[in-house]
Design a protein around this motif. Structure first.
Motif, PDB file in Angstrom:
ATOM      1  N   SER A  24     -21.599 -46.836  44.000  1.00 31.72           N
ATOM      2  CA  SER A  24     -21.115 -46.596  45.484  1.00 31.72           C
ATOM      3  C   SER A  24     -21.534 -47.749  46.648  1.00 31.72           C
ATOM      4  CB  SER A  24     -21.506 -44.928  46.010  1.00 31.72           C
ATOM      5  OG  SER A  24     -21.173 -45.401  46.677  1.00 31.72           O
ATOM      6  N   VAL A  31     -14.524 -47.212  42.448  1.00 33.51           N
ATOM      7  CA  VAL A  31     -15.699 -46.193  41.956  1.00 33.51           C
ATOM      8  C   VAL A  31     -16.431 -46.813  40.502  1.00 33.51           C
ATOM      9  CG1 VAL A  31     -16.627 -44.279  43.337  1.00 33.51           C
ATOM     10  CG2 VAL A  31     -15.202 -44.257  41.509  1.00 33.51           C
ATOM     11  N   TYR A  52     -16.691 -42.419  36.596  1.00 33.53           N
ATOM     12  CA  TYR A  52     -16.613 -42.114  37.267  1.00 33.53           C
ATOM     13  C   TYR A  52     -15.731 -41.113  37.986  1.00 33.53           C
ATOM     14  CZ  TYR A  52     -21.322 -44.515  37.039  1.00 33.53           C
ATOM     15  OH  TYR A  52     -22.018 -44.364  37.146  1.00 33.53           O
ATOM     16  N   LEU A  53     -14.537 -41.760  37.861  1.00 33.01           N
ATOM     17  CA  LEU A  53     -12.917 -41.057  38.604  1.00 33.01           C
ATOM     18  C   LEU A  53     -12.290 -40.437  37.182  1.00 33.01           C
ATOM     19  CD1 LEU A  53     -12.290 -40.154  41.321  1.00 33.01           C
ATOM     20  CD2 LEU A  53     -10.820 -41.970  41.167  1.00 33.01           C
ATOM     21  N   HIS A  54     -13.136 -39.829  36.611  1.00 37.19           N
ATOM     22  CA  HIS A  54     -12.346 -39.418  35.422  1.00 37.19           C
ATOM     23  C   HIS A  54     -12.030 -37.799  36.102  1.00 37.19           C
ATOM     24  CE1 HIS A  54     -11.025 -38.465  31.022  1.00 37.19           C
ATOM     25  NE2 HIS A  54     -11.053 -37.162  30.896  1.00 37.19           N
ATOM     26  N   ARG A  55     -10.534 -37.744  35.510  1.00 33.59           N
ATOM     27  CA  ARG A  55      -9.614 -35.961  36.184  1.00 33.59           C
ATOM     28  C   ARG A  55      -9.134 -35.666  35.353  1.00 33.59           C
ATOM     29  NH1 ARG A  55      -7.851 -38.109  42.127  1.00 33.59           N
ATOM     30  NH2 ARG A  55      -6.984 -39.440  40.873  1.00 33.59           N
TER      31      ARG A  55
ATOM     32  N   TYR B  31     -20.080 -42.750  57.020  1.00 36.73           N
ATOM     33  CA  TYR B  31     -20.437 -43.210  55.677  1.00 36.73           C
ATOM     34  C   TYR B  31     -19.231 -42.523  55.292  1.00 36.73           C
ATOM     35  CZ  TYR B  31     -22.428 -44.699  51.265  1.00 36.73           C
ATOM     36  OH  TYR B  31     -22.855 -45.428  49.837  1.00 36.73           O
ATOM     37  N   PHE B  33     -17.635 -41.914  51.555  1.00 38.43           N
ATOM     38  CA  PHE B  33     -18.004 -42.323  50.641  1.00 38.43           C
ATOM     39  C   PHE B  33     -16.545 -41.522  49.784  1.00 38.43           C
ATOM     40  CE2 PHE B  33     -19.729 -39.971  46.087  1.00 38.43           C
ATOM     41  CZ  PHE B  33     -20.829 -40.692  45.760  1.00 38.43           C
ATOM     42  N   THR B  35     -13.648 -42.012  46.649  1.00 34.69           N
ATOM     43  CA  THR B  35     -13.654 -42.526  45.310  1.00 34.69           C
ATOM     44  C   THR B  35     -12.071 -42.839  44.937  1.00 34.69           C
ATOM     45  OG1 THR B  35     -13.203 -40.221  45.480  1.00 34.69           O
ATOM     46  CG2 THR B  35     -15.772 -41.232  44.778  1.00 34.69           C
ATOM     47  N   THR B  75     -11.312 -37.131  44.919  1.00 34.58           N
ATOM     48  CA  THR B  75     -12.323 -36.348  43.682  1.00 34.58           C
ATOM     49  C   THR B  75     -13.756 -36.510  43.771  1.00 34.58           C
ATOM     50  OG1 THR B  75     -10.295 -36.412  43.438  1.00 34.58           O
ATOM     51  CG2 THR B  75     -11.659 -35.675  41.935  1.00 34.58           C
ATOM     52  N   SER B  77     -15.885 -35.942  40.408  1.00 30.34           N
ATOM     53  CA  SER B  77     -16.399 -35.406  39.206  1.00 30.34           C
ATOM     54  C   SER B  77     -17.613 -35.617  39.170  1.00 30.34           C
ATOM     55  CB  SER B  77     -15.954 -37.237  38.012  1.00 30.34           C
ATOM     56  OG  SER B  77     -16.868 -38.108  37.994  1.00 30.34           O
ATOM     57  N   LYS B  79     -19.665 -36.705  36.991  1.00 26.50           N
ATOM     58  CA  LYS B  79     -20.662 -38.454  36.722  1.00 26.50           C
ATOM     59  C   LYS B  79     -20.898 -38.459  37.760  1.00 26.50           C
ATOM     60  CE  LYS B  79     -20.897 -42.413  34.020  1.00 26.50           C
ATOM     61  NZ  LYS B  79     -20.398 -42.915  32.651  1.00 26.50           N
ATOM     62  N   MET B  80     -19.828 -38.339  39.377  1.00 31.33           N
ATOM     63  CA  MET B  80     -20.332 -38.382  40.268  1.00 31.33           C
ATOM     64  C   MET B  80     -21.771 -38.199  41.324  1.00 31.33           C
ATOM     65  SD  MET B  80     -19.406 -41.872  41.688  1.00 31.33           S
ATOM     66  CE  MET B  80     -19.400 -42.571  43.010  1.00 31.33           C
ATOM     67  N   VAL B  83     -24.808 -39.395  42.106  1.00 29.70           N
ATOM     68  CA  VAL B  83     -24.564 -40.181  43.133  1.00 29.70           C
ATOM     69  C   VAL B  83     -24.033 -39.569  44.862  1.00 29.70           C
ATOM     70  CG1 VAL B  83     -23.595 -42.670  43.465  1.00 29.70           C
ATOM     71  CG2 VAL B  83     -23.453 -41.243  41.167  1.00 29.70           C
ATOM     72  N   VAL B  87     -26.578 -39.550  48.324  1.00 27.58           N
ATOM     73  CA  VAL B  87     -26.180 -40.296  49.590  1.00 27.58           C
ATOM     74  C   VAL B  87     -26.693 -39.669  50.536  1.00 27.58           C
ATOM     75  CG1 VAL B  87     -24.845 -41.152  50.738  1.00 27.58           C
ATOM     76  CG2 VAL B  87     -25.093 -42.117  48.416  1.00 27.58           C
ATOM     77  N   THR B 115     -13.770 -32.106  36.948  1.00 27.20           N
ATOM     78  CA  THR B 115     -14.369 -32.505  38.109  1.00 27.20           C
ATOM     79  C   THR B 115     -14.541 -31.301  38.671  1.00 27.20           C
ATOM     80  OG1 THR B 115     -11.604 -33.565  38.058  1.00 27.20           O
ATOM     81  CG2 THR B 115     -12.759 -32.567  40.525  1.00 27.20           C
TER      82      THR B 115
END
Lengths: 450, 185
Positions: A24, A31, A52-55, B31, B33, B35, B75, B77, B79-80, B83, B87, B115
């Motif tokens: 980010s 991402v 990071y955006l695997h959906r 901010y 964020f 994605t 979205t 995920s 993995k995100m 993070v 933040v 997700t």
């Protein structure tokens, strides 16, 4: 030995610095995490971490029917969703072995090019903004709004449109579409001219982008990079020319090529591609087949919900030839449009709304296509269909085992290959160049990670 | 400050509350964020055509330390998720969170292994803006609702102050040997 002596006699140990950029990061859209190794301000090594955006696009498609996969394709490259729609539709149509109508082909070409322009506008806008050119960003966003209005007019949504249908498109074009589109294009051209004046010969812009992030021809080929990136590197490959699909072989357009493969060339290629897209749209509008809409002989108009109520009571005597008005969201799906829009294949295309509401055959046909385990059944086999996405070759590889759900939907996202070759464009340049180069690559995480 | 004063603030305190509320309402530093797809609509909303600046939210700060509203756009995920949480933790109080788009509200139609099913499982959310993606008008509506919420909330004591007090009490209680929290009842 004192500390002083140590430092003067022995060479000091120097180590490269590790800098983590993303996922980010303020100056990067999308991402992705770049683990950067720096020697001073110079980039020595770049390691890109994706996902990071695997959906779960491919898995989700396997759990939905062939038609239900459409919304997932919207969200792959969400900057130009129409191209994804048509790419997926094309793959399934190839599997089914059906040919769509001329008018549908033209509509698909027109809407693809509108999408391509929005994509390039967004890319240049974001890149310019990240380099501090806020004015260019606002101008280009303004231009994009005109096109979003057109997209909304045609599809009913601004962004995630789901406009494609296997065997056609959702609905016919709205009334007055050519005029609206032409006037929008005029506005877009004006904004493009403004941005051209702001950026193309701007000293700061040139200093930041010229000879920065060079992608060599060899690397482009080695990493399978296509689209504006490859064309900026001088590779003459455009799916629209190499494997013409829809009606691209009938329209005239040029493929702009760059010489150096740097960020500035990529910007120029994108600018020129937008102009070429406008050219394609103008030709497409001229050739758009259709003719007058077949008007019903009796000219009766009944509201669709009245039609349903009457039909429930069995009062269907005069329904065979009526025109019903439908919900605005279904505009363009009436019978009078159906003839020129859909191939006469009842196992693929939904019947017109009058038929669905007005007679039992239509209703049955509708439900046979809508119900679980009854919908479209492509024959067992596989098909690959590439289209020229905004970022390069966008291919869909679909496998069917003869059931109503895809056995496998594989997408060849152009971004994935661009990201594979990303390090060759960033290594050896300054840290600040990461922003400029990355902006010009137009990474779309939805497409990259799927 | 005693508890009675907290429940019935005086004239000056209430005026101050209102002034702060008014000021905070019209100086939203967000901010973004960003994605995924919703980012496109966020860009549309922020730029000239829809113009978030009319509502005093025109300046996105790209550092969590300078921002007070976290727009979670797109979205998230698994993995995100860490993070995002990081933040959020880096932002200073008072802070608010907007869930922009249905993926952030509930996971949307990505009901799968990858997700996060709604960011309220990670961070507290103040305003939910559904839509896939929400139209810019819906975003502006959500922004106005957030402004109302900001203006109406209690300005001079934040949840964290209360948490701190509670922690103090608990520390006192454990020091004196009684059960924590029993004093309040």
């Amino acid at each position: 030995m004192t500390l002083m002596e140590t430092t003067t006699t022995q060479p000091r140990e120097t180590r490269n610095m590790l800098l983590n950029v993303g996922p980010s990061h303020p100056a990067m859209h999308g991402v992705i995490r770049l683990v950067t190794e720096l020697d001073g301000e110079k980039v020595v090594k770049i390691d890109a971490e994706i996902g990071y955006l695997h959906r779960g696009f491919e898995k989700s498609c396997e759990n939905s029917t062939w038609t239900q996969a459409m919304p997932y394709t919207d969200r792959l490259n969400y900057v130009s969703p129409l191209i994804n729609n048509f790419g997926y539709c094309g793959a399934v149509e190839r599997l089914l072995g059906i040919e769509i109508t001329e008018r549908c082909k033209y509509i698909r070409v027109l809407m693809s090019e509108v999408s391509r322009i929005t994509d390039h506008l967004t890319c240049i806008a974001a890149c310019a903004m990240e380099l501090g050119a806020m004015t260019a960003f606002l101008y280009l966003m303004k231009a994009r709004e005109y096109l979003y209005d057109i997209v909304e007019d045609v599809t009913g949504a601004r962004l995630t449109v789901s406009y494609g249908r296997i065997g056609g498109v959702k609905a016919d074009l709205p009334e007055g579409f050519p005029e609206k589109l032409l006037s929008a294009l005029k506005q877009v051209e004006r904004e493009l001219a403004d941005v051209d004046k702001l950026l193309t010969r701007n000293r700061i812009w040139i200093d930041r982008t010229r000879d920065v992030g060079v992608l060599t021809k060899e690397n482009a080929i080695n990493y399978g990079i296509t689209g504006p990136l490859a064309r900026a590197a001088g590779i003459n490959y455009d799916v629209r020319k190499a494997f013409p699909y829809l009606v691209y072989e009938r329209v005239e357009f040029d493929v702009p090529l760059g010489e150096r493969g740097d960020t500035y060339d990529r910007y120029l290629v994108r600018m020129e591609e937008m102009r070429q897209s406008i050219r394609i749209i103008r030709q497409g509008l001229q050739d758009l087949p259709g003719g007058p809409i077949a008007v019903d002989a009796q000219g009766q108009v009944i509201e669709s919900f009245d039609l349903v109520d009457e039909a429930k009571l069995g009062h269907t005597a005069g329904f065979a030839n009526v025109t019903s008005t439908v919900d605005p969201t279904l505009d363009g799906t009436e019978k009078r449009f159906q003839a020129r829009m859909a191939p006469r294949d009842r196992s693929v295309i939904l019947p017109s709304k009058e038929d669905t509401y007005g007679n039992i055959e239509g209703l049955m046909n509708h439900f046979k296509l809508i119900m679980d385990y009854h919908g479209i059944h492509p024959p067992a086999g596989e098909a690959y269909f590439p289209v020229e996405g905004a970022n390069g070759e966008l291919g869909f590889y679909v496998v069917s085992d003869g059931k109503d759900r895809p056995y496998r939907v594989r997408c060849r996202p152009p971004c994935f290959f661009n990201m594979a070759g990303l390090h060759t464009m960033l290594e050896g340049y300054m840290v600040a160049d990461i922003i400029a180069t990355f902006g010009s690559i137009n990474m779309i995480a939805g497409e990259l990670d799927r | 400050m005693t508890e009675a004063a907290e429940d019935h603030p005086g004239f000056f305190t209430s005026r101050l509350e209102r002034v702060i509320g008014w000021a905070r309402r019209y100086s939203i530093f967000q901010y973004p964020f960003v994605t995924a797809c919703c980012g496109m609509e966020y860009m549309s909303t922020a730029s000239g055509h829809y113009d978030m600046d009319r509502f005093g939210a025109g300046l996105p700060r790209f550092s969590p330390r300078q921002a007070d509203v976290l727009f979670v756009v797109g979205t998230i995920s698994h993995k995100m998720a860490p993070v995002l949480r990081r933040v959020y933790d880096q932002m200073c109080d008072p802070k608010w969170v907007v869930a922009f788009g249905v993926c952030t509200c509930t996971g949307g139609f990505y009901d799968n292994y990858a997700t996060v099913q709604g960011i309220d499982t990670i961070v507290p959310v103040d305003i939910y803006i559904p839509g896939c993606p929400p139209r810019p008008e819906a975003v502006l509506d959500g922004l106005i609702k957030l402004q109302e919420k900001i203006e109406k909330q209690k300005q001079l004591s934040y949840p964290n102050v209360r948490e701190l007090k509670l922690a103090e009490e608990m520390a006192d209680a454990t020091a004196s040997g009684s059960r924590p929290g029993s004093r309040k009842r």
